[in-house]
Scaffold this active site. Structure first.
Site, mmCIF file in Angstrom:
data_model
loop_
_atom_site.group_PDB
_atom_site.id
_atom_site.type_symbol
_atom_site.label_atom_id
_atom_site.label_comp_id
_atom_site.label_asym_id
_atom_site.label_seq_id
_atom_site.Cartn_x
_atom_site.Cartn_y
_atom_site.Cartn_z
ATOM 1 N N GLU A 29 0.833 -1.208 0.000
ATOM 2 C CA GLU A 29 0.000 0.000 0.000
ATOM 3 C C GLU A 29 0.869 1.260 0.000
ATOM 4 O O GLU A 29 1.777 1.383 0.821
ATOM 5 C CB GLU A 29 -0.900 -0.013 1.248
ATOM 6 C CG GLU A 29 -1.911 -1.160 1.217
ATOM 7 C CD GLU A 29 -2.467 -1.513 2.599
ATOM 8 O OE1 GLU A 29 -2.254 -0.746 3.562
ATOM 9 O OE2 GLU A 29 -3.109 -2.574 2.704
ATOM 10 N N GLU A 60 -4.829 -6.255 2.934
ATOM 11 C CA GLU A 60 -3.619 -6.935 3.414
ATOM 12 C C GLU A 60 -3.618 -8.449 3.185
ATOM 13 O O GLU A 60 -2.596 -9.035 2.856
ATOM 14 C CB GLU A 60 -3.381 -6.646 4.906
ATOM 15 C CG GLU A 60 -2.834 -5.256 5.197
ATOM 16 C CD GLU A 60 -3.913 -4.187 5.274
ATOM 17 O OE1 GLU A 60 -5.104 -4.537 5.127
ATOM 18 O OE2 GLU A 60 -3.575 -3.005 5.469
ATOM 19 N N PHE A 83 2.087 -1.218 8.642
ATOM 20 C CA PHE A 83 2.422 -1.276 10.075
ATOM 21 C C PHE A 83 2.332 -2.746 10.478
ATOM 22 O O PHE A 83 1.417 -3.447 10.038
ATOM 23 C CB PHE A 83 1.426 -0.460 10.917
ATOM 24 C CG PHE A 83 1.587 1.025 10.775
ATOM 25 C CD1 PHE A 83 2.368 1.746 11.676
ATOM 26 C CD2 PHE A 83 0.960 1.702 9.740
ATOM 27 C CE1 PHE A 83 2.510 3.122 11.541
ATOM 28 C CE2 PHE A 83 1.104 3.081 9.602
ATOM 29 C CZ PHE A 83 1.884 3.793 10.508
ATOM 30 N N HIS A 129 -1.041 0.953 15.938
ATOM 31 C CA HIS A 129 0.046 1.259 15.002
ATOM 32 C C HIS A 129 1.422 1.173 15.666
ATOM 33 O O HIS A 129 2.379 1.763 15.180
ATOM 34 C CB HIS A 129 -0.117 2.665 14.412
ATOM 35 C CG HIS A 129 -1.280 2.826 13.496
ATOM 36 N ND1 HIS A 129 -2.568 2.843 13.944
ATOM 37 C CD2 HIS A 129 -1.352 2.968 12.142
ATOM 38 C CE1 HIS A 129 -3.396 3.003 12.905
ATOM 39 N NE2 HIS A 129 -2.682 3.080 11.809
#
Lengths: 325, 319
Positions: A29, A60, A83, A129
């Site tokens: 991404e 994902e 992340f 995150h």
């Protein structure tokens, strides 16, 4: 030797592998014009084009599965998950597919892919995150797990990971991206599964990984002033784990402090501790094995709380002194 | 688009192979000779065979947990398949995979899959690899009606369409995802309707008509090979037997099952081939006898094959 940022060394490694081998491509991404959320892939789409630096929708699971499928067909995909917290979405394809395919197909297939992902707290990004969990993936047979701590290591290891015929999960601590270090020009590859002695010493062995290596090195400088000579071992790859280097150091110093960024319970530090206790180094221990690790909490937002969620230099100083007491 | 006699007889033989293989596996299960579980595709032979008849030998497929038919149609060798189900060292996966993980990368079979929908992104990745390499191969991605509600279905179809990947998504809608009727799992009347959300053609085909499946897949494969992107095909079919060996069939009636048995794809094709003078009953009997013999020999090979050695239990975790 030139000094470079971790992020530059990493990018250089990716770029050199893409130049060397046309089957290497990047997918993830915002890795194209944006250059990746942290800027790792900056400039690569301009150099290699959209066929080899593929910007994806936010998907994902499928991105990771596409990596698995492409790897099965002879490509060498490098998947970026923005992340490491988001790798939970990619778990199915990484763990049930990528990791198991070779074994469950009787050794007749291989999955040479790399999943790169930034981990760690210290940026105020809070619970979803900021997590570090290399140990989670180290638990799965069939995966290799790497977490380089220096610019020199990250370049040599990303190359090794790309050239490896297995799925490799590659953890980059976000706070390391801006750390500088010496990086030789040109091609060099460091072996996966080999620990690195980051500092030689005789009084106590610190086994630290990823960002904790940098903190341990700082702590060692302080301790040196007090006449304490610290040896620092960076396992670098936690799966496979190089216990031989660790055991050798522990036999020399007789004292061990393990420092990790992950939550403490069931972490890789526990694995290292158990490995020491199971080995001949046990007889050389002059003090119990001590562990410092992240607390067993989701990473909090408040900066002071966040700071106290994972070990800091002062914790390492205190830890070493406790062992020597 | 005409089908040659040779191709038609190949399809008949392959469907018959799948049927006999599955029935033999069912028998071995009931005799406690096969370990674990397995999912049989009796009644669905036309979807696997018709689809794979429409691709080249060097094209690729990904399969499902109900994957024996796909494997056979793609050129899987019966002795190695039986050996795998019996857990033998000579099996496709050296006895490490079993029914749900049979793969044959050499013949372009990228594997059955124990995770519903698990093969969908893998097929998409295989198609991406073809596009990057420019090898002009197409990947067929098989999955069931149950998989069409998995997130990866949507993620993968979206990306495949965006990037015009050479992949054909073939949903074998056999009406039930384990016990749940497709009407209770899927909010659209036809799974093929979902294609419009990804700007690709959605095609509904009678999954018990091997030639209808062939022509639908053929068109999608040609489109994919021309670089025009993926197609979603929904083949409507039915599984005669339970989901797996533990299924008591409490969710459907005997009448429903019997009504689908009347639509047997093999019987139907046999009648068609005879009525169109493609083959005589004797010729088709001969094919059937040949298959019976092949099955017998394959099973004999598997039975006589050695067990894997425990000394090798840790081999092949890593390359």
């Amino acid at each position: 030797m030139a000094e470079k940022l971790y992020i530059e060394a990493l990018r250089e490694g990716l770029r050199e592998e893409m130049l060397r081998d046309s089957s290497v491509f990047l997918i993830g991404e915002d890795i194209g014009v944006y250059g990746g959320a942290f800027g790792v892939t900056k400039g690569l789409v301009q150099e290699f084009g959209e066929k080899r630096v593929i910007d994806t929708p936010i998907s994902e699971t499928a991105i990771t599965g596409i990596g698995v499928g492409a790897a099965l067909c002879g490509m060498r995909p490098v998947v970026e998950i923005m992340f490491s917290d988001f790798t939970t979405l990619a778990m199915e394809q990484l763990v049930n597919q990528g990791a198991k395919i070779r074994y469950m197909f009787g050794g007749k297939a291989k999955v040479p892919m790399v999943l790169r992902t930034p981990m760690g707290s210290g940026t105020g990004a809070a619970a979803q995150h900021s997590q570090s969990f290399p140990a989670v993936f180290a638990h799965f047979p069939g995966l290799k797990v790497v977490m380089p701590s220096t610019p020199y290591d990250v370049k040599g290891l990303i190359k090794a990971a790309i050239r490896d015929d297995n799925p490799v999960v590659f953890f980059e601590h976000k706070l390391l991206y801006r750390v500088k270090g010496e990086v030789p020009e040109g091609d060099y590859v460091l072996p996966l599964g080999k620990a690195d002695i980051k500092r030689k010493g005789n009084d106590v062995t610190i086994i630290a990984g990823s960002i904790m290596v940098i903190k341990a090195l700082e702590a060692a400088k302080e301790l040196e002033k007090e006449g304490i000579d610290v040896e620092i071992i960076d396992p670098v790859t936690i799966k496979p784990l190089d216990m031989e280097t660790i055991v050798k150091s522990v036999k020399k110093t007789g004292r061990v402090l393990i420092v990790e960024d992950d939550p403490k319970s069931f972490g890789w530090g526990a694995e290292v501790a158990a490995g020491i206790v199971e080995s001949e180094a046990f007889d050389y221990l002059d003090a119990p094995v001590k562990r410092l690790a992240g607390r067993d909490i989701p990473i909090p937002y408040n900066p002071n709380l966040e700071r106290h969620a994972v070990p800091q230099i002062e914790d390492i100083l205190k830890g070493v002194k406790q062992i020597l007491r | 688009m005409e089908l040659t006699k040779e191709k038609r007889l190949w399809m008949y033989k392959k469907m018959y192979e799948v049927r006999l293989f599955e029935q033999e596996v069912d028998r071995l299960f009931k005799a406690n000779m096969i370990w674990g579980t397995c999912h049989l595709s009796v009644g669905e032979e036309a979807t696997a065979v018709g689809s794979i008849a429409a691709i080249r030998e060097d094209d690729m497929i990904t399969s499902t947990h109900r994957g024996h038919g796909h494997c056979i149609a793609k050129g899987g060798k019966l002795p190695l398949m039986f050996a795998e189900l019996l857990g033998k060292e000579t099996g496709y996966c050296k006895g490490r995979g079993g029914s749900m993980h049979i793969a044959d990368i050499e013949s372009g079979n990228l594997g059955a899959n124990g995770i519903v929908g698990g093969g969908i992104p893998i097929a998409t990745g295989a198609a991406l690899a073809s596009k990057l390499k420019g090898d002009n191969k197409v990947t067929l991605c098989f999955f069931g009606d149950g998989a069409n509600n998995q997130g990866v279905f949507h993620e993968s179809l979206n990306m495949a369409s965006l990037w015009k990947l050479p992949v054909v998504y073939i949903c074998e809608n056999n009406v039930y995802g384990m016990s749940l009727h497709v009407g209770k799992s899927t909010a659209v009347a036809n799974i093929a309707d979902r294609a419009s959300a990804y700007s690709m053609p959605g095609v509904i085909v009678d999954g018990n008509d091997v030639e209808a499946v062939y022509f639908a897949v053929k068109e999608a494969v040609e489109r994919a090979r021309r670089g025009e992107g993926p197609t979603l095909i929904e083949a409507k079919t039915y599984r005669w037997l339970g989901h797996s060996k533990s299924d008591a069939n409490l969710y459907r009636t005997r009448e429903e099952i019997e009504s689908w048995k009347l639509k047997c794809p093999i019987k139907r094709y046999r009648e068609k081939l005879i009525s169109e003078n493609i083959a005589t009953a004797d010729e088709l009997d001969e094919i059937e006898n040949k298959v019976k013999k092949e099955i017998e020999e394959a099973l004999k090979f598997a039975m006589e094959s050695p067990e894997p050695s425990v000394a090798d239990i840790e081999l092949d975790v890593y390359a």
